[in-house]
Design an enzyme around this catalytic site. Structure first.
Site, short mmCIF file in Angstrom:
data_model
loop_
_atom_site.label_atom_id
_atom_site.label_comp_id
_atom_site.label_asym_id
_atom_site.label_seq_id
_atom_site.Cartn_x
_atom_site.Cartn_y
_atom_site.Cartn_z
N CYS A 1 -52.21 -31.79 -22.86
CA CYS A 1 -51.53 -31.45 -21.60
C CYS A 1 -50.61 -32.53 -21.04
O CYS A 1 -49.47 -32.25 -20.69
CB CYS A 1 -52.53 -31.00 -20.55
SG CYS A 1 -53.95 -32.08 -20.37
N HIS B 1 -51.28 -33.76 -13.34
CA HIS B 1 -51.75 -34.57 -14.49
C HIS B 1 -50.65 -35.46 -15.07
O HIS B 1 -50.57 -35.67 -16.28
CB HIS B 1 -52.33 -33.66 -15.58
CG HIS B 1 -53.41 -34.34 -16.37
ND1 HIS B 1 -54.07 -33.75 -17.43
CD2 HIS B 1 -53.96 -35.58 -16.26
CE1 HIS B 1 -54.95 -34.57 -17.93
NE2 HIS B 1 -54.91 -35.69 -17.23
#
Length: 586
Positions: free
Chosen positions: A79, A140
């Site tokens: 990710c 993130h």
């Protein structure tokens, strides 16, 4: 069984000021842009990509009303680097978001790594063109660099006017009662060392009191103090992951610490709908970055036990319902025909995710591998669905190679924005392909990295229609014969955990998309020619790379208490500003 799928910290780069004549036209000339990204969704989990046992009617309808890409590729199988590439239109290695360590994602909100401020996201380009921009959901990409409030990596420092969501990502530690997930092998090692130290201190103490050992009290106290400091140094981070990483933020303010995972879906949905309603006069960019379908698969009671595939299936169907609610909000605001809508996943499903004997990860259809597995198709081939009624054709399928990085130049083009001219942009404007004005993707070669390591290369030989893929490195699956790294839980990118291939493994994806039968000089007359051409492309690609600071280095990716966002007085960090008075949408 689910049926197979068919098919250096600096200031932000300067951009030209917005064109007043373009901005003044408002939404008459520029569409609203809605981007939706799932987390860890497998390509084979979606009905319009061949699944007939999981219910995804809203995503399927989106595909029916627009264009579906069957060869849509993530720039990384994890990710943090994948999302960095999506936001910047550049391979992660260019921005320092690749890693040479075993930590290929950001591990702490209180770390110093993240998307560098000198990277220009598509949000910043659209912001400069008069768009109101928002990110709702998962980020993130880091928060701070040098202090707990400099917010150098924060979404608001990367072109978003509004942020609500998780600066980190969901992990098991976020949900009370779940087994810990973060760096389990390191935690186990630290626990062992702590136990050895404690046992040693106890042994010395008993020996001293019984006269068996001639050891000074000062030595015992010193050893015990050192052991205690060692324990505190690691347990202060890993023992409180829920407080350090599992938080919700609204802009720069922490709204929940630790977050209440069971409320997150409802809050994210409410925020997305509210943003659409507030900005219906547009133009706006809304990036909804779902926490679904990442473990621990937090699912509301309304959807528990309703699918045919356990908790994972329940979570997928809940996310699809959320997609439908967001699309309904677009329709109710009368924006459907003036909104460029896109749905995807950041990478493939996490095959190794499980709880006891129950699988908790996605399904990648016929494609080999999954999340964290370098260049195998299952980890990087993702859904790619676009809708813009009256501009894009309906119910259309395109088999050409495309990339998540292509969203960057595409939305910049739609907003009449100007991309930075001082750096390489790897994405390509998709509008001519989506509208049918050209038949082939602009991508000839695509490079598949695992961290900083080039694992595979794809060559779209347009004149012949062949689609070659050469694997230089592949992960070693465990146990032997398995389809993933089930013993370690994640595949690694280098060292003893991979196999290097010389000559490379070569596949023709046009006839073998599942990558089952590697070709050889004996079975493919063009083998040497293809490998030679791909190797030249790799050399050309490497010449375009320049050294940059590594954001995921060991130092940048370690927890630093002085960088930890805290809604109280550190270390007493807890708050709930959301409260229970929110109107529930789910």
């Amino acid at each position: 069984q689910r049926s197979p799928s068919l098919s250096p910290q600096t200031q932000p780069a300067s951009l030209p000021p917005p064109n007043p004549s373009i901005v003044a036209q408002g939404n008459a000339s520029k569409p609203n842009i809605l981007l939706m990204m799932a987390d860890d969704l497998g390509l084979g989990d979606v009905g319009c990509y061949g699944n007939d046992t999981l219910r995804t009617p809203n995503i399927d309808q989106l595909a029916k009303e627009g264009v579906k890409l069957t060869q849509h590729i993530s720039a990384a199988p994890l990710c943090t680097p994948s999302r960095a590439a999506f936001l910047t239109g550049r391979y992660p290695i260019r921005s320092g978001m690749g890693s040479s360590t075993k930590h290929h994602v950001l591990f702490w909100i209180g770390g110093s790594g993240g998307l560098p401020p000198n990277e220009t996201t598509f949000a910043r380009i659209l912001q400069q063109q008069g768009y109101t921009t928002a990110l709702i959901g998962k980020w993130h990409q880091g928060v701070n660099c040098e202090s707990h409030s400099d917010h150098c990596h924060h979404p608001l420092n990367h072109g978003f006017d509004y942020f609500y969501g998780m600066p980190f990502t969901l992990v098991n530690e976020c949900q009370v009662g779940e087994d810990p997930f973060l760096n389990l092998q390191v935690q186990a090692k630290y626990w062992l060392y702590s136990q050895i130290i404690a046992l040693t201190v106890l042994t010395l103490l008993i020996g001293k009191l019984t006269g068996l050992f001639l050891v000074k009290w000062k030595a015992i106290i010193c050893f015990a103090l050192c052991g205690f400091l060692f324990f505190i140094s690691w347990f202060s981070s890993y023992g409180f992951v829920r407080y350090w990483n599992c938080i919700l933020m609204r802009n720069h303010d922490i709204s929940e610490q630790p977050m209440k995972p069971e409320r997150a879906a409802s809050n994210i949905l409410k925020e997305a709908i509210s943003f659409i309603e507030r900005n219906k006069n547009g133009p706006f960019l809304l990036f909804v970055s779902f926490l679904h379908v990442h473990t621990p698969l937090v699912t509301t009671e309304k959807f528990l036990g309703k699918s045919r595939h356990g908790l994972y299936g329940d979570n997928v169907e809940e996310m699809d319902w959320m997609v439908g609610k967001i699309l309904d909000a677009i329709d109710k605001a009368g924006l459907k025909n003036n909104t460029f809508t896109y749905f995807t996943s950041d990478h493939g499903g996490h095959l190794e995710a499980h709880k006891q004997n129950a699988p908790l990860g996605g399904w990648n259809g016929i494609y080999k591998g999954g999340k964290a597995m370098g260049g195998w198709e299952g980890g990087i081939r993702v859904p790619g669905i676009f809708r813009w009624p009256g501009v894009l054709p309906a119910d259309t399928v395109i088999d050409e190679p495309t990339s998540l990085m292509d969203i960057y130049p595409t939305v910049a083009h739609l907003a009449a924005g100007i991309m930075p001219q001082d750096r390489v942009i790897d994405g390509r404007n998709l509008m001519p392909l989506l509208q049918g004005k050209v038949q082939h993707s602009e991508h000839e070669f695509m490079f598949h990295y695992c961290g900083l390591y080039l694992h595979a290369v794809r060559w779209h030989q347009k004149d012949s229609g062949a689609l070659w893929k050469a694997h230089y490195t592949t992960p070693i699956f465990q146990p032997e014969g398995a389809g993933g790294c089930y013993i370690s839980g994640f595949c690694n990118c280098f060292g003893e955990d991979v196999t290097h291939h010389d000559p490379p493994l070569l596949f023709d994806l046009s006839s073998d998309p599942a990558e089952i039968k590697p070709l050889s000089p004996a079975t493919e007359p063009l083998f040497d020619t293809v490998i030679s051409r791909i190797e030249r492309a790799v050399q050309e690609h490497h010449r375009t790379l320049t050294p940059v600071p590594q954001q995921l280095s060991e130092y940048n990716n370690m927890w630093k208490p002085w960088l930890q966002p805290c809604c109280g007085t550190f270390p007493f960090c807890w708050c709930d500003k959301e409260g229970d008075s929110d109107q529930k949408i789910i």
